[in-house]
Design an enzyme around this catalytic site. Structure first.
Site, PDB file in Angstrom:
ATOM      1  N   GLY A 190      -7.733  19.657 -50.394  1.00 39.61           N
ATOM      2  CA  GLY A 190      -8.826  19.583 -51.351  1.00 39.61           C
ATOM      3  C   GLY A 190      -8.314  19.112 -52.698  1.00 39.61           C
ATOM      4  N   PRO A 192      -7.188  18.726 -56.644  1.00 42.34           N
ATOM      5  CG  PRO A 192      -6.320  17.297 -58.268  1.00 42.34           C
ATOM      6  CD  PRO A 192      -7.138  17.321 -57.028  1.00 42.34           C
ATOM      7  N   GLY A 195      -7.272  26.000 -56.354  1.00 52.75           N
ATOM      8  CA  GLY A 195      -6.767  27.317 -55.963  1.00 52.75           C
ATOM      9  C   GLY A 195      -5.925  27.354 -54.703  1.00 52.75           C
ATOM     10  CE  LYS A 196      -4.773  21.633 -52.912  1.00 51.15           C
ATOM     11  NZ  LYS A 196      -5.764  21.367 -53.985  1.00 51.15           N
ATOM     12  CB  THR A 197      -0.734  26.982 -55.969  1.00 50.38           C
ATOM     13  OG1 THR A 197      -0.741  25.559 -55.948  1.00 50.38           O
ATOM     14  CG2 THR A 197       0.670  27.485 -56.136  1.00 50.38           C
ATOM     15  CG  HIS A 413     -27.537   9.635 -49.045  1.00 53.47           C
ATOM     16  ND1 HIS A 413     -27.467   8.273 -48.926  1.00 53.47           N
ATOM     17  CD2 HIS A 413     -26.719  10.124 -48.082  1.00 53.47           C
ATOM     18  CE1 HIS A 413     -26.650   7.951 -47.950  1.00 53.47           C
ATOM     19  NE2 HIS A 413     -26.168   9.074 -47.421  1.00 53.47           N
ATOM     20  CD  GLU A 414     -25.169  13.860 -48.108  1.00 52.32           C
ATOM     21  OE1 GLU A 414     -25.226  14.229 -46.914  1.00 52.32           O
ATOM     22  OE2 GLU A 414     -24.487  12.891 -48.481  1.00 52.32           O
ATOM     23  CG  HIS A 417     -27.571  11.909 -43.820  1.00 54.89           C
ATOM     24  ND1 HIS A 417     -27.666  10.797 -43.023  1.00 54.89           N
ATOM     25  CD2 HIS A 417     -26.738  11.564 -44.836  1.00 54.89           C
ATOM     26  CE1 HIS A 417     -26.922   9.817 -43.553  1.00 54.89           C
ATOM     27  NE2 HIS A 417     -26.359  10.266 -44.665  1.00 54.89           N
TER      28      HIS A 417
END
Ligand code: ADP
Ligand code: ZN
Length: 579
Positions: A190, A192, A195-197, A413-414, A417
């Site tokens: 995902g 930067p 919150g990955k770290t 748009h979404e 769909h």
């Protein structure tokens, strides 16, 4: 680092001598050869007079003509140069051209340096490891990062996925007994600052194990084998601790797809990647070591990394939607003095596309402003000002304050769909969002298709309808003049499906029960008919879809408006609206 004895200052002296000598030859070299203009060099290439080119990182490069004469010219440092030269039949070396005499001198010096080096290392061997260990990497385990899952706001799905690993790390024996294979590697992907770290750290501290953090670029070295050695070193250190969480940020530096690499794949990277893979397959199930890798994009990673037994769990960590932004703001305001009028939901609404890191920064700026003003509380005004500061300070100014128009287009748009998915198929629509994902789209609709072995003709036609519905909704709401590029991915998919129907699956009378790829192998085919037929079919489906949308325009409006308000809506709400 090892402490070298005082008597070992001889190493720096030899190093200085070596550098001096190289410098001497490097400059002498240039003095001896005639420099020509780059233009003239290219002319010689075009005329086929050049036999070899030596490209290094220097400002100039050397080249040899077919008659043996050597010249130098400017090094354009262009990525394409090597390819251009190779295509013209020129040999390209990525080093300097040295005369044999120079080579002998250099080898002698290097040889004596290496001998001195080995001698000193052996003398020093009491201090473990030797003088310089190219393979060592300075990574120390952090015993307790002190973070818990409470310190991560929002990101519910990702957090749940990571939480499961806590138990596995704590009591791997339990899983080993049932021969359950737990993930050894997890990829968090995902944008930067999402919150990955943070998640990796929280996992380590909640499981109570050491945390090793490295960056993928630490392993990419010029010397073949160094990166691989560092990987083995890292895992050795982790194994010494028994249990651990290893966090590799920017894994793409090691594991980028070959086709995407600027260097087209080098031995060094391959060795590093292989070392990582073999270390990971070497884990025993009873070991509580988990490797977490982070990347901005999953689709750039080498498939070898993603296979079972390696990084087989992939968790998306996306930008927060409005609710999650409010939660993150609340988290950072929790222990700060806040004025009563502060409405964090309002700030959340103003911070579309902000990452967690940016929100944290925003609250911090507001706090600083409050302190500067000697204010008792952080007020709405402080937050407003801080918002301008954060937006002005970021590089992608324009992207941060996305125009309301763009959000509206994405929402319709979404919604298009989703509406057509519900009207044509039994597929579940799990989630619709207008927050862009790393896949680069403006937003996306996540559907779980029915589980089927074959696709029917009807099913394929419905699939086409679902793909073109985004564009159809845009056209109906905003007019034919205002359709956008947002449908480019959809159109690509439609083209693949429809051409498959005509060319490979023999689904239409007009083109018959024939495989046109096979036909193409034997005769020249005129693809015009197929394209015409395909276009005709898709156009008809498009009209049909537009009619369906117009019939259900209220539902489309409700969906789009709810999307604009909440940014992400889930199955329950979708079903309620479309019921
Ligand atoms: P990444 O590794 O995805 O680039 P980080 O984990 O380094 O992002 O996040 C940077 C900082 O942003 C964190 O230290 C934290 O202060 C803040 N942050 C990001 N996401 C969140 C979140 N969901 N909840 C709380 N803080 C967050
Ligand atoms: Zn679309």
């Amino acid at each position: 680092m090892n402490k070298l004895g005082k008597k070992n200052i001889i190493i720096p002296i030899i190093l200085i001598l070596l550098v001096g000598t190289i410098f001497f030859f490097a400059t002498r070299n240039n003095a001896n050869e005639t420099q020509v203009q780059y233009k003239q060099f290219m002319r010689e290439v075009e005329n086929g007079n050049v036999s070899e080119v030596y490209i290094s990182t220097k400002e100039t490069m050397q080249f040899k003509l077919k008659d043996g004469k050597i010249f130098i010219t400017e090094n354009p440092r262009s990525l394409n140069l090597k390819e251009t030269l190779l295509l013209s039949g020129v040999k390209v070396y990525e080093r300097d051209l040295k005369s044999p005499a120079e080579l002998i001198i250099l080898i002698t010096i290097a040889g004596s340096l290496v001998s001195a080096f080995i001698y000193l290392t052996l003398k020093n061997s009491k201090s473990k490891g030797g003088a310089f260990r190219l393979s060592s990497i300075d990574v120390e385990a952090t015993q307790n990062t002190g973070l818990t899952f409470e310190d991560i706001a929002g990101n519910f799905e990702a957090k749940e996925s990571i939480k499961e690993l806590v138990d596995f790390i704590k009591t791997p024996e339990k899983y080993a007994k049932f021969k359950a294979r737990m993930p050894r590697g997890v990829i968090l992907y995902g944008p930067p600052g999402t919150g990955k770290t943070l998640m990796a750290k929280a996992l380590a501290s909640e499981a109570g194990v050491p945390f090793f953090a490295v960056n993928g670029s630490d392993f990419v070295q010029i010397y073949v084998g160094v990166g691989a050695g560092r990987i083995r070193d890292l895992f050795k250190k982790a194994k010494e601790k028994g249990k651990a969480v290893i966090f590799i940020d920017e894994i793409d530096a090691i594991g980028e797809k070959r086709s995407m690499r600027a260097d087209g794949g080098s031995d060094e990277r391959d060795q590093t990647l292989n070392a990582l893979l073999s270390e990971m397959s070497g884990f025993k199930n009873s070991e509580g070591i988990v490797v977490i890798a982070a990347t901005n994009r999953l689709d750039t990673l080498d498939e070898a990394l993603l296979r079972p037994g390696r990084f087989d769990r992939h968790i998306e960590v996306n930008l927060p939607d409005v609710k999650d932004r409010q939660r993150i703001l609340e988290l950072y305001c929790k222990d700060k003095p806040m004025a009563h009028d502060v409405d964090l939901y309002k700030i959340a609404q103003l911070t579309v596309y902000f990452s967690g890191a940016k929100l944290e920064n925003l609250v911090n700026e507001a706090a600083i402003l409050a302190v500067k003003e000697n204010s008792e509380y952080i007020t709405m005004e402080h937050l407003d000002k801080a918002l301008s500061i954060v937006i002005a300070g970021s590089e992608k100014k324009n992207k941060d304050i996305i125009k309301e128009d763009d959000r509206k287009i994405t929402a319709y748009h979404e919604a298009g769909h989703a509406l057509i998915t519900k009207l044509t198929s039994n597929s579940l629509v799990r989630k619709i969002t207008i927050i862009p994902s790393t896949k680069g789209a403006g937003g996306y609709t996540l559907t779980i298709p029915e589980d089927k072995t074959y696709h029917t003709k009807r099913g394929l036609l419905d699939m086409i309808k679902i793909y073109i519905a985004g564009r159809a909704a845009e056209e109906i709401i905003f007019g034919e003049e205002n359709i956008t590029t947002g449908a480019s991915n959809d159109i690509q998919k439609v083209t693949e499906i429809v051409l498959g129907m005509f060319k490979d699956y023999g689904m239409f009378k007009e083109t018959g029960l024939l495989n046109y790829s096979v036909i193409q192998e034997h005769t020249q085919i005129d693809s015009k008919t197929i394209v015409e037929q395909a276009n005709h079919l898709v156009s008809n489906l498009y009209d049909e879809v537009k009619e369906m949308i117009i019939e259900n325009i209220d539902k489309l409006n409700i969906l789009a408006n709810e999307l604009l308000e909440k940014e992400t809506i889930y199955e329950e709400d979708i079903n309620r609206i479309l019921a």
